[in-house]
Design a protein around this motif. Structure first.
Motif, PDB file in Angstrom:
ATOM      1  N   GLY A 138      -6.650  16.930  -6.697  1.00  0.00           N
ATOM      2  CA  GLY A 138      -5.420  16.556  -7.392  1.00  0.00           C
ATOM      3  C   GLY A 138      -4.234  16.359  -6.470  1.00  0.00           C
ATOM      4  N   VAL A 139      -4.498  15.919  -5.257  1.00  0.00           N
ATOM      5  CA  VAL A 139      -3.426  15.686  -4.290  1.00  0.00           C
ATOM      6  C   VAL A 139      -3.117  14.194  -4.253  1.00  0.00           C
ATOM      7  N   CYS A 140      -1.890  13.858  -3.996  1.00  0.00           N
ATOM      8  CA  CYS A 140      -1.456  12.463  -3.953  1.00  0.00           C
ATOM      9  C   CYS A 140      -2.306  11.658  -2.969  1.00  0.00           C
ATOM     10  N   TRP A 141      -2.775  10.513  -3.411  1.00  0.00           N
ATOM     11  CA  TRP A 141      -3.650   9.667  -2.583  1.00  0.00           C
ATOM     12  C   TRP A 141      -2.983   9.218  -1.298  1.00  0.00           C
ATOM     13  N   ARG A 142      -1.660   9.153  -1.289  1.00  0.00           N
ATOM     14  CA  ARG A 142      -0.960   8.706  -0.079  1.00  0.00           C
ATOM     15  C   ARG A 142      -1.128   9.698   1.076  1.00  0.00           C
ATOM     16  N   GLU A 143      -1.237  10.977   0.743  1.00  0.00           N
ATOM     17  CA  GLU A 143      -1.463  11.990   1.785  1.00  0.00           C
ATOM     18  C   GLU A 143      -2.817  11.775   2.448  1.00  0.00           C
ATOM     19  N   GLY A 144      -3.823  11.463   1.650  1.00  0.00           N
ATOM     20  CA  GLY A 144      -5.146  11.177   2.194  1.00  0.00           C
ATOM     21  C   GLY A 144      -5.159   9.907   3.014  1.00  0.00           C
ATOM     22  N   MET A 145      -4.452   8.898   2.529  1.00  0.00           N
ATOM     23  CA  MET A 145      -4.378   7.629   3.253  1.00  0.00           C
ATOM     24  C   MET A 145      -3.734   7.848   4.630  1.00  0.00           C
ATOM     25  N   ASP A 146      -2.694   8.624   4.678  1.00  0.00           N
ATOM     26  CA  ASP A 146      -2.026   8.906   5.957  1.00  0.00           C
ATOM     27  C   ASP A 146      -2.954   9.646   6.916  1.00  0.00           C
ATOM     28  N   HIS A 147      -3.722  10.584   6.380  1.00  0.00           N
ATOM     29  CA  HIS A 147      -4.641  11.348   7.238  1.00  0.00           C
ATOM     30  C   HIS A 147      -5.749  10.448   7.780  1.00  0.00           C
ATOM     31  N   PHE A 148      -6.333   9.628   6.919  1.00  0.00           N
ATOM     32  CA  PHE A 148      -7.378   8.702   7.379  1.00  0.00           C
ATOM     33  C   PHE A 148      -6.808   7.724   8.404  1.00  0.00           C
ATOM     34  N   ALA A 149      -5.605   7.237   8.170  1.00  0.00           N
ATOM     35  CA  ALA A 149      -5.002   6.270   9.097  1.00  0.00           C
ATOM     36  C   ALA A 149      -4.763   6.890  10.480  1.00  0.00           C
ATOM     37  N   CYS A 194     -15.208  11.523   0.243  1.00  0.00           N
ATOM     38  CA  CYS A 194     -14.086  12.387   0.632  1.00  0.00           C
ATOM     39  C   CYS A 194     -12.782  11.955  -0.027  1.00  0.00           C
ATOM     40  N   GLY A 195     -12.566  10.650  -0.108  1.00  0.00           N
ATOM     41  CA  GLY A 195     -11.356  10.147  -0.757  1.00  0.00           C
ATOM     42  C   GLY A 195     -11.341  10.434  -2.248  1.00  0.00           C
ATOM     43  N   SER A 196     -12.470  10.223  -2.897  1.00  0.00           N
ATOM     44  CA  SER A 196     -12.559  10.512  -4.335  1.00  0.00           C
ATOM     45  C   SER A 196     -12.380  12.000  -4.603  1.00  0.00           C
ATOM     46  N   PHE A 197     -13.013  12.825  -3.797  1.00  0.00           N
ATOM     47  CA  PHE A 197     -12.886  14.276  -3.934  1.00  0.00           C
ATOM     48  C   PHE A 197     -11.434  14.696  -3.766  1.00  0.00           C
ATOM     49  N   PHE A 198     -10.771  14.109  -2.799  1.00  0.00           N
ATOM     50  CA  PHE A 198      -9.375  14.433  -2.494  1.00  0.00           C
ATOM     51  C   PHE A 198      -8.473  14.227  -3.702  1.00  0.00           C
ATOM     52  N   VAL A 199      -8.609  13.064  -4.343  1.00  0.00           N
ATOM     53  CA  VAL A 199      -7.726  12.730  -5.465  1.00  0.00           C
ATOM     54  C   VAL A 199      -8.219  13.353  -6.769  1.00  0.00           C
ATOM     55  N   GLU A 200      -9.495  13.165  -7.077  1.00  0.00           N
ATOM     56  CA  GLU A 200     -10.031  13.575  -8.378  1.00  0.00           C
ATOM     57  C   GLU A 200     -10.218  15.081  -8.496  1.00  0.00           C
ATOM     58  N   SER A 201     -10.699  15.730  -7.449  1.00  0.00           N
ATOM     59  CA  SER A 201     -10.997  17.159  -7.541  1.00  0.00           C
ATOM     60  C   SER A 201      -9.848  18.046  -7.072  1.00  0.00           C
ATOM     61  N   LEU A 203       0.815  -1.205   0.000  1.00  0.00           N
ATOM     62  CA  LEU A 203       0.000   0.000   0.000  1.00  0.00           C
ATOM     63  C   LEU A 203       0.852   1.259   0.000  1.00  0.00           C
ATOM     64  N   LYS A 204       1.979   1.216   0.637  1.00  0.00           N
ATOM     65  CA  LYS A 204       2.851   2.392   0.684  1.00  0.00           C
ATOM     66  C   LYS A 204       3.673   2.560  -0.597  1.00  0.00           C
ATOM     67  N   GLU A 205       3.926   1.476  -1.295  1.00  0.00           N
ATOM     68  CA  GLU A 205       4.822   1.515  -2.446  1.00  0.00           C
ATOM     69  C   GLU A 205       4.118   1.645  -3.789  1.00  0.00           C
ATOM     70  N   ASN A 206       2.970   1.042  -3.948  1.00  0.00           N
ATOM     71  CA  ASN A 206       2.331   0.950  -5.256  1.00  0.00           C
ATOM     72  C   ASN A 206       1.122   1.853  -5.359  1.00  0.00           C
ATOM     73  N   VAL A 207       0.876   2.320  -6.578  1.00  0.00           N
ATOM     74  CA  VAL A 207      -0.328   3.112  -6.805  1.00  0.00           C
ATOM     75  C   VAL A 207      -1.531   2.186  -6.901  1.00  0.00           C
ATOM     76  N   ILE A 208      -2.685   2.712  -6.555  1.00  0.00           N
ATOM     77  CA  ILE A 208      -3.897   1.913  -6.556  1.00  0.00           C
ATOM     78  C   ILE A 208      -4.431   1.731  -7.973  1.00  0.00           C
ATOM     79  N   ARG A 209      -4.349   2.779  -8.781  1.00  0.00           N
ATOM     80  CA  ARG A 209      -4.906   2.734 -10.126  1.00  0.00           C
ATOM     81  C   ARG A 209      -3.948   3.426 -11.084  1.00  0.00           C
ATOM     82  N   GLU A 210      -3.831   2.892 -12.280  1.00  0.00           N
ATOM     83  CA  GLU A 210      -2.950   3.505 -13.274  1.00  0.00           C
ATOM     84  C   GLU A 210      -3.317   4.960 -13.483  1.00  0.00           C
ATOM     85  N   GLY A 211      -2.326   5.800 -13.645  1.00  0.00           N
ATOM     86  CA  GLY A 211      -2.557   7.222 -13.827  1.00  0.00           C
ATOM     87  C   GLY A 211      -2.327   8.019 -12.550  1.00  0.00           C
TER      88      GLY A 211
END
Length: 102
Positions: free
Chosen positions: A88-99, A79-86, A17-25
């Motif tokens: 445009g911030v790296c998903w890992r930052e959101g994952m860290d905040h949720f964790a 909230c997660g979709s908004f974070f990445v899609e709208s 989870l820390k190393e790989n992206v979840i979805r291409e792009g």
């Protein structure tokens, strides 16, 4: 139930989870976030964390997370979709905040 499931998955695949992206792009987003260089991304990140985006559903969910340490699954997905899609911030930052809060 979902919280327990998530803990098990994180324990089994924590390196992945820390190393790989979840979805291409999404790998291009990893290079956009630089805390010292891009203030607009830092501002968007902080507004999202505090629940001050201007989108009522997102703001309510993030405020609930900060206050109660809980957020319904559908709101978490929004909230997660908004974070990445709208934002445009790296998903890992959101994952860290949720964790940190969940």
């Amino acid at each position: 139930c979902w919280r327990d499931y998530t803990y098990v998955v994180l324990n089994l695949y924590s390196d992945g989870l820390k190393e790989n992206v979840i979805r291409e792009g999404y790998e291009i987003l990893d290079h956009r976030f630089n805390s010292s260089a891009d203030e607009s991304i830092n501002e968007r990140l902080e507004h999202w964390k505090r629940g001050q985006t201007g989108f009522p559903l997102i703001d309510a969910g993030m405020r609930q997370l900060a206050k109660e340490g809980f957020m319904p699954q559908k709101v978490r997905l929004a909230c997660g979709s908004f974070f990445v899609e709208s934002l445009g911030v790296c998903w890992r930052e959101g994952m860290d905040h949720f964790a940190e809060f969940l």
